[in-house]
Design an enzyme around this catalytic site. Structure first.
Site, PDB file in Angstrom:
ATOM      1  N   ASP A 155      -4.461   0.686  -9.274  1.00  0.00           N
ATOM      2  CA  ASP A 155      -5.897   0.401  -9.387  1.00  0.00           C
ATOM      3  C   ASP A 155      -6.289   0.073 -10.821  1.00  0.00           C
ATOM      4  O   ASP A 155      -6.942  -0.940 -11.089  1.00  0.00           O
ATOM      5  CB  ASP A 155      -6.719   1.603  -8.902  1.00  0.00           C
ATOM      6  CG  ASP A 155      -6.385   1.976  -7.479  1.00  0.00           C
ATOM      7  OD1 ASP A 155      -5.725   1.169  -6.797  1.00  0.00           O
ATOM      8  OD2 ASP A 155      -6.783   3.073  -7.047  1.00  0.00           O
TER       9      ASP A 155
ATOM     10  N   GLU B 101       0.840  -1.210   0.000  1.00  0.00           N
ATOM     11  CA  GLU B 101       0.000   0.000   0.000  1.00  0.00           C
ATOM     12  C   GLU B 101       0.862   1.242   0.000  1.00  0.00           C
ATOM     13  O   GLU B 101       1.824   1.330   0.776  1.00  0.00           O
ATOM     14  CB  GLU B 101      -0.889  -0.027   1.244  1.00  0.00           C
ATOM     15  CG  GLU B 101      -2.241   0.581   1.037  1.00  0.00           C
ATOM     16  CD  GLU B 101      -3.082  -0.229   0.058  1.00  0.00           C
ATOM     17  OE1 GLU B 101      -3.102   0.122  -1.138  1.00  0.00           O
ATOM     18  OE2 GLU B 101      -3.700  -1.215   0.497  1.00  0.00           O
ATOM     19  N   HIS B 102       0.484   2.177  -0.855  1.00  0.00           N
ATOM     20  CA  HIS B 102       1.242   3.430  -1.036  1.00  0.00           C
ATOM     21  C   HIS B 102       2.678   3.132  -1.480  1.00  0.00           C
ATOM     22  O   HIS B 102       3.602   3.840  -1.114  1.00  0.00           O
ATOM     23  CB  HIS B 102       1.200   4.290   0.240  1.00  0.00           C
ATOM     24  CG  HIS B 102      -0.156   4.878   0.486  1.00  0.00           C
ATOM     25  ND1 HIS B 102      -0.606   5.987  -0.176  1.00  0.00           N
ATOM     26  CD2 HIS B 102      -1.163   4.480   1.292  1.00  0.00           C
ATOM     27  CE1 HIS B 102      -1.845   6.273   0.230  1.00  0.00           C
ATOM     28  NE2 HIS B 102      -2.212   5.362   1.113  1.00  0.00           N
TER      29      HIS B 102
ATOM     30  N   SER C 184     -15.301   3.689  -1.376  1.00  0.00           N
ATOM     31  CA  SER C 184     -15.016   2.697  -0.346  1.00  0.00           C
ATOM     32  C   SER C 184     -13.560   2.268  -0.360  1.00  0.00           C
ATOM     33  O   SER C 184     -13.136   1.490   0.482  1.00  0.00           O
ATOM     34  CB  SER C 184     -15.889   1.465  -0.576  1.00  0.00           C
ATOM     35  OG  SER C 184     -15.572   0.930  -1.839  1.00  0.00           O
TER      36      SER C 184
ATOM     37  N   SER D 206     -26.321   7.359 -14.553  1.00  0.00           N
ATOM     38  CA  SER D 206     -25.891   6.302 -13.636  1.00  0.00           C
ATOM     39  C   SER D 206     -27.032   5.909 -12.708  1.00  0.00           C
ATOM     40  O   SER D 206     -27.645   6.775 -12.075  1.00  0.00           O
ATOM     41  CB  SER D 206     -24.703   6.783 -12.795  1.00  0.00           C
ATOM     42  OG  SER D 206     -24.498   5.872 -11.723  1.00  0.00           O
TER      43      SER D 206
ATOM     44  N   ASP E 164       2.953   2.159  -4.913  1.00  0.00           N
ATOM     45  CA  ASP E 164       2.946   2.195  -6.391  1.00  0.00           C
ATOM     46  C   ASP E 164       3.512   3.484  -6.958  1.00  0.00           C
ATOM     47  O   ASP E 164       4.082   3.478  -8.044  1.00  0.00           O
ATOM     48  CB  ASP E 164       1.561   1.862  -6.984  1.00  0.00           C
ATOM     49  CG  ASP E 164       0.466   2.847  -6.655  1.00  0.00           C
ATOM     50  OD1 ASP E 164       0.659   3.707  -5.765  1.00  0.00           O
ATOM     51  OD2 ASP E 164      -0.607   2.762  -7.301  1.00  0.00           O
TER      52      ASP E 164
ATOM     53  N   TYR F 131      -3.949  12.347   0.188  1.00  0.00           N
ATOM     54  CA  TYR F 131      -3.215  11.459  -0.720  1.00  0.00           C
ATOM     55  C   TYR F 131      -2.056  12.177  -1.431  1.00  0.00           C
ATOM     56  O   TYR F 131      -0.901  11.723  -1.392  1.00  0.00           O
ATOM     57  CB  TYR F 131      -4.186  10.874  -1.747  1.00  0.00           C
ATOM     58  CG  TYR F 131      -3.554   9.859  -2.666  1.00  0.00           C
ATOM     59  CD1 TYR F 131      -3.493   8.525  -2.321  1.00  0.00           C
ATOM     60  CD2 TYR F 131      -2.998  10.253  -3.876  1.00  0.00           C
ATOM     61  CE1 TYR F 131      -2.906   7.596  -3.170  1.00  0.00           C
ATOM     62  CE2 TYR F 131      -2.408   9.331  -4.726  1.00  0.00           C
ATOM     63  CZ  TYR F 131      -2.367   8.002  -4.364  1.00  0.00           C
ATOM     64  OH  TYR F 131      -1.786   7.095  -5.205  1.00  0.00           O
TER      65      TYR F 131
ATOM     66  N   LEU G 232     -12.423   0.618  -2.969  1.00  0.00           N
ATOM     67  CA  LEU G 232     -12.379  -0.565  -3.838  1.00  0.00           C
ATOM     68  C   LEU G 232     -12.327  -0.137  -5.308  1.00  0.00           C
ATOM     69  O   LEU G 232     -12.644  -0.899  -6.203  1.00  0.00           O
ATOM     70  CB  LEU G 232     -13.585  -1.468  -3.577  1.00  0.00           C
ATOM     71  CG  LEU G 232     -13.728  -1.984  -2.142  1.00  0.00           C
ATOM     72  CD1 LEU G 232     -14.980  -2.842  -2.000  1.00  0.00           C
ATOM     73  CD2 LEU G 232     -12.496  -2.789  -1.707  1.00  0.00           C
ATOM     74  N   SER G 233     -11.953   1.125  -5.506  1.00  0.00           N
ATOM     75  CA  SER G 233     -11.664   1.637  -6.851  1.00  0.00           C
ATOM     76  C   SER G 233     -12.855   1.727  -7.781  1.00  0.00           C
ATOM     77  O   SER G 233     -12.777   1.332  -8.949  1.00  0.00           O
ATOM     78  CB  SER G 233     -10.577   0.802  -7.523  1.00  0.00           C
ATOM     79  OG  SER G 233      -9.364   1.084  -6.935  1.00  0.00           O
TER      80      SER G 233
HETATM   81  C1  GLA Z   1      -5.161   4.657  -4.255  1.00  0.00           C
HETATM   82  C2  GLA Z   1      -4.391   4.991  -5.532  1.00  0.00           C
HETATM   83  C3  GLA Z   1      -3.378   3.894  -5.855  1.00  0.00           C
HETATM   84  C4  GLA Z   1      -2.511   3.567  -4.646  1.00  0.00           C
HETATM   85  C5  GLA Z   1      -3.350   3.366  -3.399  1.00  0.00           C
HETATM   86  C6  GLA Z   1      -2.512   3.206  -2.158  1.00  0.00           C
HETATM   87  O1  GLA Z   1      -5.962   3.536  -4.431  1.00  0.00           O
HETATM   88  O2  GLA Z   1      -5.277   5.152  -6.616  1.00  0.00           O
HETATM   89  O3  GLA Z   1      -2.609   4.276  -6.968  1.00  0.00           O
HETATM   90  O4  GLA Z   1      -1.536   4.558  -4.450  1.00  0.00           O
HETATM   91  O5  GLA Z   1      -4.253   4.438  -3.179  1.00  0.00           O
HETATM   92  O6  GLA Z   1      -1.770   2.040  -2.188  1.00  0.00           O
END
Ligand code: GLA
Length: 387
Positions: free
Chosen positions: A174, A33-34, A125, A67, A36, A224, A127-128
């Site tokens: 993501d 996590e964090h 959430s 939507s 990328d 972020y 979950l992208s």
């Molecule tokens: C978000 C960003 C990703 C990544 C994560 C943390 O989801 O879109 O690129 O940096 O946070 O791991």
């Protein structure tokens, strides 16, 4: 789901003749996590939940978006000649951003389309849901206009649109996890080289359980971008004494040697997380390959501790979900997933403990936080496709 979308398309736009329906998944990151945007490794997988889009080409240059998740917003209309970010346009900035990104890469749409979207990923959430709609749009453009792009290109174009059109300096994880998703496989991705390897998510006798804190998070208004800038500054300081292109190139031992040049306790913590999280990710994947789920779970817990103490992206909601999860016997690992500051946790829970997990963590969360968490027992699914 296809029928629901076709019916809704007919209701909204009058006819569903010639409509095609596509799907792109959401994703959960298992560890890494964090890392990328720090040139490190990540280990996400696509989910079977995601975003559906029913779409039909138009002969003119109009774009009409609707939507089912934001029904109150109604049909939002624009055109391929007006691809600029507009706060009022809400969620449609994601698909618009992707159409813009394709045109920036010289793949120009010469007509518009009507689309109905329906997603079953909880919004905001972690979950992208936004990357899911970006990759979905890219996939639709590729099919509708015959653009010659690979799924890796779809990920890169999605990230480009998020960075340049929506103003979030996200990494590639993501969009890559979504565009390249494969049933029952997680993706071990080196974000420095984009080399990747599929690894089976074999959790014999256990499942992935996602707990959604329902604390909403918007990447743009979160910290972020600030975290990313902190890592970049720490790297700049390290580069004054060591030749290195990213924090992901450092081992924990390298970091100990050079950390004194950072000279700022907060920046040092951020960089330490990036370096050690990358090492943990590499170790975790080796453990999973060796069927050593217990070690994988321990590394998930260590990842969460680092995200809480060094990276400081958790908060009381996520911390409560993880600490309560770890009280339940049969929980192998638990951590926040995604950007943090709200969103979800992911846990590996033994089959026989899942009901108790949902009941106990849910009750403790409600008592402490004052509103409900939602739980999803999820499966690892495929990338984008027509359905
Ligand atoms: C978000 C960003 C990703 C990544 C994560 C943390 O989801 O879109 O690129 O940096 O946070 O791991």
């Amino acid at each position: 789901m296809k029928d629901i979308l076709l019916k809704e398309f007919e209701r909204v736009y009058g006819s569903n003749d010639g409509v095609r329906v596509y799907f792109a998944p959401g994703r959960v990151n298992l560890i890494g996590e964090h890392t990328d945007y720090n040139g490190g490794h990540v280990f996400p997988c696509a989910l079977t939940i995601g975003t559906y889009g029913a779409v039909k080409a138009r002969t003119d240059r109009k774009l009409r978006f609707y939507s089912m998740n934001f029904a109150d917003a109604g049909v939002i209309e624009t055109s391929i000649d007006d691809l600029v970010y507009d706060k009022k346009a809400g969620w449609t900035n994601y698909p618009k951003g992707v159409i813009w990104a394709f045109s920036e890469k010289n793949m120009k749409c010469d007509h518009g389309f009507d689309i109905v979207i329906n997603g079953n990923i909880p919004n905001s959430s972690g979950l992208s849901s936004s990357a899911s709609i970006e990759v979905l749009t890219g996939y639709i453009l590729k099919e509708m206009f015959g653009f010659d792009v690979s799924n890796t290109d779809l990920a890169l174009i999605g990230q480009f649109s998020e960075n340049k059109f929506n103003g979030v300096n996200c990494g590639i994880m993501d969009q890559f996890a979504i565009a390249m998703g494969k049933e029952n496989q997680a993706i071990f991705l080196d974000t420095n080289t984009l080399k990747y390897e599929y690894t089976p998510v074999k959790l014999t006798g256990a499942k992935l359980v996602i707990a959604c804190s329902n604390k909403k998070r918007g990447l743009g208004d979160s910290k972020y971008n600030e975290r990313r800038a902190e890592c970049e500054e720490a790297l700049r300081r390290i580069q004054t004494v060591k030749k290195v292109n990213s924090l992901g190139e450092l081992t924990g031992a390298d970091f100990e040697e050079v950390k004194s040049v950072i000279k700022d306790p907060v920046l040092e913590k951020r960089a330490r997380h990036a370096v050690l999280e990358n090492e943990r990710t590499v170790k975790a994947v080796a453990a999973l390959k060796a069927n050593d789920i217990d070690t994988f779970g321990k590394l998930m817990i260590a990842s969460d501790t680092s995200l809480r103490e060094d990276y400081e992206v958790t908060g009381i909601e996520l911390d409560t979900l993880v600490s309560e999860a770890l009280k339940v016997k049969g929980v192998i690992g638990s951590r926040m997933t995604g950007a943090g500051f709200g969103g979800c946790t992911v846990s590996i829970v033994k089959d026989e403990a899942i009901d108790e997990f949902i009941e106990k963590v849910g009750a403790a969360y409600l008592a402490k936080i004052g509103y409900k968490a939602d739980f999803y027992v999820v499966e690892v699914g495929d990338g984008p496709k027509e359905i």
